[in-house]
Design a protein around this motif. Structure first.
Motif, PDB file in Angstrom:
ATOM      1  N   PHE A  90     111.699  28.613  23.801  1.00  0.00           N
ATOM      2  CA  PHE A  90     110.436  28.645  23.697  1.00  0.00           C
ATOM      3  C   PHE A  90     110.034  27.401  22.991  1.00  0.00           C
ATOM      4  N   CYS A  91     109.040  26.899  23.544  1.00  0.00           N
ATOM      5  CA  CYS A  91     108.351  25.680  22.726  1.00  0.00           C
ATOM      6  C   CYS A  91     107.045  26.265  21.894  1.00  0.00           C
ATOM      7  N   ALA A  92     106.703  25.784  20.641  1.00  0.00           N
ATOM      8  CA  ALA A  92     105.629  26.333  20.041  1.00  0.00           C
ATOM      9  C   ALA A  92     104.740  25.294  19.170  1.00  0.00           C
ATOM     10  N   VAL A  93     103.770  25.544  19.140  1.00  0.00           N
ATOM     11  CA  VAL A  93     102.798  24.602  18.289  1.00  0.00           C
ATOM     12  C   VAL A  93     102.201  25.340  17.238  1.00  0.00           C
ATOM     13  N   SER A  94     102.029  24.624  15.938  1.00  0.00           N
ATOM     14  CA  SER A  94     101.412  25.426  14.736  1.00  0.00           C
ATOM     15  C   SER A  94      99.972  25.215  15.005  1.00  0.00           C
ATOM     16  N   GLU A  95      99.213  26.190  14.931  1.00  0.00           N
ATOM     17  CA  GLU A  95      97.680  25.878  15.170  1.00  0.00           C
ATOM     18  C   GLU A  95      97.067  26.368  13.851  1.00  0.00           C
ATOM     19  N   VAL A  96      96.147  25.377  13.151  1.00  0.00           N
ATOM     20  CA  VAL A  96      95.558  25.670  11.947  1.00  0.00           C
ATOM     21  C   VAL A  96      94.097  25.654  12.272  1.00  0.00           C
ATOM     22  N   THR A  97      93.384  26.741  12.041  1.00  0.00           N
ATOM     23  CA  THR A  97      91.986  26.770  12.198  1.00  0.00           C
ATOM     24  C   THR A  97      91.159  27.385  10.987  1.00  0.00           C
ATOM     25  N   ARG A  98      90.326  27.585  10.726  1.00  0.00           N
ATOM     26  CA  ARG A  98      89.322  28.086   9.652  1.00  0.00           C
ATOM     27  C   ARG A  98      89.670  29.597   9.479  1.00  0.00           C
ATOM     28  N   GLU A  99      90.364  30.087  10.469  1.00  0.00           N
ATOM     29  CA  GLU A  99      90.569  31.653  10.145  1.00  0.00           C
ATOM     30  C   GLU A  99      92.053  31.623   9.593  1.00  0.00           C
ATOM     31  N   GLY A 100      92.750  30.673   9.777  1.00  0.00           N
ATOM     32  CA  GLY A 100      94.337  30.787   9.145  1.00  0.00           C
ATOM     33  C   GLY A 100      95.311  30.012  10.368  1.00  0.00           C
ATOM     34  N   THR A 101      96.452  30.271  10.244  1.00  0.00           N
ATOM     35  CA  THR A 101      97.403  29.716  11.052  1.00  0.00           C
ATOM     36  C   THR A 101      97.977  30.647  12.108  1.00  0.00           C
ATOM     37  N   ALA A 102      98.778  30.274  13.030  1.00  0.00           N
ATOM     38  CA  ALA A 102      99.507  31.079  13.943  1.00  0.00           C
ATOM     39  C   ALA A 102     100.415  30.226  14.843  1.00  0.00           C
ATOM     40  N   LEU A 103     101.501  30.514  15.322  1.00  0.00           N
ATOM     41  CA  LEU A 103     102.269  29.820  16.405  1.00  0.00           C
ATOM     42  C   LEU A 103     101.782  30.125  17.705  1.00  0.00           C
ATOM     43  N   ILE A 104     101.461  28.911  18.518  1.00  0.00           N
ATOM     44  CA  ILE A 104     101.252  29.302  20.056  1.00  0.00           C
ATOM     45  C   ILE A 104     102.247  28.810  20.818  1.00  0.00           C
ATOM     46  N   PHE A 105     102.747  29.814  21.517  1.00  0.00           N
ATOM     47  CA  PHE A 105     104.001  29.778  22.134  1.00  0.00           C
ATOM     48  C   PHE A 105     103.731  29.465  23.727  1.00  0.00           C
ATOM     49  N   GLY A 106     104.648  28.525  24.044  1.00  0.00           N
ATOM     50  CA  GLY A 106     104.783  28.514  25.798  1.00  0.00           C
ATOM     51  C   GLY A 106     105.213  29.586  26.356  1.00  0.00           C
TER      52      GLY A 106
END
Lengths: 115, 114
Positions: A90-106
């Motif tokens: 799995f490839c993943a990118v870290s998403e950073v928003t005003r609400e917080g962070t999460a990993l978004i996976f392929g």
């Protein structure tokens, strides 16, 4: 929102052959990228990550990945695979928003290594 | 040192019931995140907790909830179970909040709703 596309759902290869698993991400000012591996009935294990610096990242088990900003890609490579590399990747990118962070996976790439 | 521990490993529940899953992070890790993995939707973010506070929540209905205790252990709860809730639920921990740090994942809890 960030997104990750793994271009191949399945990659069959023979043992000792080289392999490349392809990953593209949606563009962002700053990007943090990861590759995880999942063996059957197990959780995810971190293979490598790119936070900044050298675009060639070396990970565990002989894997490496190259960050290409212009092509928004982060392809995973191994020069010679073993039967034991059979797993889902799995490839993943870290998403950073005003609400917080999460990993978004392929959606994942199943690597099948045969002798 | 011990990894991320999730209990139970397998669970079978009936539609309409509720379920609680538990996660113990690596010692010293204060951030816990939860992900749902299904064949159709892949890996989807549920929540992130840090210092007993929910820092972020994914796009899931209110039936999904969680909490974190003072020892960093975390639980997630799913009420009024639906067949579509059948999935592998993965817990992940890191030293501090922020998904850019990367996580250490547990082996997951396989939930089957019948």
């Amino acid at each position: 929102a960030q997104s990750v596309t793994q271009l191949d759902s399945q990659v069959p290869v023979f043992e000792e052959a080289p392999v490349e698993l392809r990953c593209n991400y949606s563009s962002s000012v700053s990007v943090y990228l990861f590759w995880y591996v999942q063996y059957p009935n197990q959780g995810l294990q971190l293979l490598l990550k790119y936070l900044s610096g050298s675009t060639l990242v070396k990970g565990i088990n002989g894997f490496e990945a190259e960050f290409n900003k212009s092509q928004t890609s982060f392809h995973l490579r191994k020069p010679s695979v073993h039967i034991s590399d059979t797993a889902e990747y799995f490839c993943a990118v870290s998403e950073v928003t005003r609400e917080g962070t999460a990993l978004i996976f392929g959606k994942g790439t199943t690597l099948s290594v045969s002798s | 040192k011990a990894g991320v521990t999730q209990t139970p490993r397998y669970l079978i529940k009936t539609r309409g019931q509720q379920v609680t899953l538990s996660c113990s992070p690596i010692s010293g890790h204060r951030s816990v995140s939860w992900y749902q993995q299904t064949p159709g939707q892949g890996l989807q973010f549920l929540f992130e907790y840090f210092s007993e506070t929910q820092r972020n929540k994914g796009n899931f209905p209110g039936r999904f909830s969680g909490r974190q205790f003072s020892n960093s252990r975390s639980e997630m709860n799913v009420s009024t179970l639906e067949l579509g809730d059948s999935a592998l639920y993965l817990c992940a921990s890191s030293l501090a909040e922020g998904s850019w740090r990367g996580y250490t994942f547990g082996s997951g809890t396989r939930l089957t709703v019948v």
